[in-house]
Design a protein around this motif. Sequence first.
Motif, short mmCIF file in Angstrom:
data_model
loop_
_atom_site.label_atom_id
_atom_site.label_comp_id
_atom_site.label_asym_id
_atom_site.label_seq_id
_atom_site.Cartn_x
_atom_site.Cartn_y
_atom_site.Cartn_z
N LEU A 132 0.83 -1.21 0.00
CA LEU A 132 0.00 0.00 0.00
C LEU A 132 0.86 1.26 0.00
O LEU A 132 0.54 2.25 -0.67
CB LEU A 132 -0.92 0.00 1.22
N SER A 133 1.96 1.25 0.75
CA SER A 133 2.84 2.42 0.79
C SER A 133 3.46 2.68 -0.58
O SER A 133 3.57 3.84 -1.01
CB SER A 133 3.95 2.19 1.83
N PHE A 134 3.83 1.60 -1.27
CA PHE A 134 4.39 1.77 -2.61
C PHE A 134 3.35 2.34 -3.57
O PHE A 134 3.63 3.26 -4.36
CB PHE A 134 4.89 0.42 -3.12
N LEU A 135 2.11 1.79 -3.52
CA LEU A 135 1.05 2.29 -4.40
C LEU A 135 0.70 3.74 -4.09
O LEU A 135 0.40 4.52 -5.00
CB LEU A 135 -0.19 1.41 -4.27
N SER A 136 0.76 4.11 -2.81
CA SER A 136 0.50 5.50 -2.43
C SER A 136 1.56 6.43 -3.00
O SER A 136 1.26 7.53 -3.47
CB SER A 136 0.44 5.64 -0.91
N LEU A 137 2.81 5.99 -2.93
CA LEU A 137 3.89 6.79 -3.49
C LEU A 137 3.71 6.99 -4.99
O LEU A 137 3.92 8.09 -5.52
CB LEU A 137 5.23 6.12 -3.20
N VAL A 138 3.29 5.93 -5.68
CA VAL A 138 3.03 6.04 -7.11
C VAL A 138 1.87 7.01 -7.37
O VAL A 138 1.93 7.85 -8.27
CB VAL A 138 2.71 4.66 -7.71
N GLY A 139 0.82 6.92 -6.56
CA GLY A 139 -0.33 7.79 -6.74
C GLY A 139 0.00 9.25 -6.51
O GLY A 139 -0.47 10.13 -7.25
N ILE A 140 0.82 9.52 -5.50
CA ILE A 140 1.20 10.91 -5.22
C ILE A 140 2.09 11.45 -6.33
O ILE A 140 2.01 12.63 -6.70
CB ILE A 140 1.91 10.99 -3.85
N SER A 141 2.96 10.61 -6.86
CA SER A 141 3.93 11.06 -7.87
C SER A 141 3.34 11.16 -9.27
O SER A 141 3.91 11.84 -10.12
CB SER A 141 5.13 10.09 -7.89
N MET A 142 2.24 10.50 -9.51
CA MET A 142 1.68 10.45 -10.86
C MET A 142 1.06 11.79 -11.24
O MET A 142 0.12 12.25 -10.59
CB MET A 142 0.60 9.36 -10.94
N PRO A 143 1.56 12.45 -12.29
CA PRO A 143 0.94 13.70 -12.75
C PRO A 143 -0.50 13.45 -13.22
O PRO A 143 -0.80 12.41 -13.80
CB PRO A 143 1.83 14.14 -13.92
N VAL A 144 -1.36 14.43 -12.96
CA VAL A 144 -2.78 14.27 -13.30
C VAL A 144 -2.97 14.04 -14.78
O VAL A 144 -3.72 13.15 -15.20
CB VAL A 144 -3.56 15.52 -12.84
N PHE A 145 -2.27 14.82 -15.61
CA PHE A 145 -2.50 14.70 -17.04
C PHE A 145 -1.99 13.36 -17.59
O PHE A 145 -2.55 12.80 -18.53
CB PHE A 145 -1.85 15.86 -17.79
N VAL A 146 -0.92 12.82 -16.98
CA VAL A 146 -0.40 11.52 -17.43
C VAL A 146 -1.39 10.41 -17.11
O VAL A 146 -1.71 9.57 -17.97
CB VAL A 146 0.97 11.22 -16.77
N PHE A 147 -1.91 10.40 -15.89
CA PHE A 147 -2.87 9.37 -15.50
C PHE A 147 -4.16 9.51 -16.29
O PHE A 147 -4.76 8.51 -16.71
CB PHE A 147 -3.14 9.46 -14.00
N GLY A 148 -4.59 10.76 -16.52
CA GLY A 148 -5.80 10.98 -17.29
C GLY A 148 -5.67 10.48 -18.71
O GLY A 148 -6.58 9.81 -19.24
N MET A 149 -4.55 10.78 -19.36
CA MET A 149 -4.33 10.30 -20.72
C MET A 149 -4.24 8.77 -20.77
O MET A 149 -4.69 8.14 -21.72
CB MET A 149 -3.05 10.92 -21.29
N TRP A 150 -3.65 8.16 -19.73
CA TRP A 150 -3.57 6.71 -19.67
C TRP A 150 -4.97 6.09 -19.59
O TRP A 150 -5.26 5.09 -20.25
CB TRP A 150 -2.74 6.28 -18.47
N LEU A 151 -5.85 6.69 -18.78
CA LEU A 151 -7.22 6.19 -18.67
C LEU A 151 -7.96 6.35 -19.99
O LEU A 151 -8.73 5.46 -20.40
CB LEU A 151 -7.96 6.93 -17.55
#
Length: 306
Positions: A132-151
């Motif tokens: 969970l800590s690793f996934l949280s770190l990924v979530g905090i670091s992920m830019p909004v536009f990058v994740f949005g474009m991926w979706l």
Amino acid sequence: MASYIIRRLIGAVVVLFGISIITFIIAYAAPGDPARLIVGAKAPQSVVDAVRHNLGLDQPLPIQYIHYVGRLLQGNLGFSYHNNLPVTELLGQRLGNTVQLALGGWIVELILGIPLGIFGALYHRRIADYILSFLSLVGISMPVFVFGMWLIQNVAHGLGILPLGGAGGISHLILPSITLGVTGMAFYQRLMKSSMVEVMGQDYIRTARAFGVPPRRVITHHAMRNGLLPAVTYAGMDIAQLFGGVVLTETVFNYPGIGQLAWQSIENLDFPVIMATVLLAAVFVVVANFVVDIVYSVIDPRISLS
């Protein structure tokens, strides 16, 4: 209570007044000429000067600000240079969409972040906690536009089960809400976990366990009550985070909200709309922090509003 509310209202007015000054100076100090953008690059200088005069842009900056505040006190947010419409009308057309998106992102944050934070605290320093800590770190670091474009690429376009963008029914809100809520969810998870780990080590928790209180009741009735306080505090500040996130989220998904309007206004140097969107975001932040202070006293009666 009444005196507290009056003090907070006075403080809110002062804060909004200061924000209006800073935003006004920054907006009008930006390079570029709104009059030139309105009439076009090939228009003669005489036409540009006429437009500047009609808009009052040829007056000294302090005079322009005084006129702006005077109109603001009358409920007049001005006229959009680019859209040729009253700013209140533009905001009214888009405010509902942004409120829905912000609420959707907030729900994603809460229904995922808080339970995951509690889960991480219960399994502190175990394999589940590390994952969970690793996934949280990924979530905090992920830019909004990058994740949005991926979706958009993999869910909306790849699977074809959700719209690519725009506004409409609930289906149009799902991907933007997830995009907006993932970063906040990670913050809530980390915040709730650290708070619960600290609370679970307190003497009154050990006392409750020693008296045979069921583990579930210890968590829900004793630990969570105090463990939620930092999350409630962050919920107020989260309004500012959401308004900052909607600018990119609405742009990525072509979602017609306040964030997209603000971005377009910055591109077009539409100063009245820029000022209005910033002040609107500031009002939401001030109101949210005021509500948080009241909720604080309800969750923990030891906290006095005075």
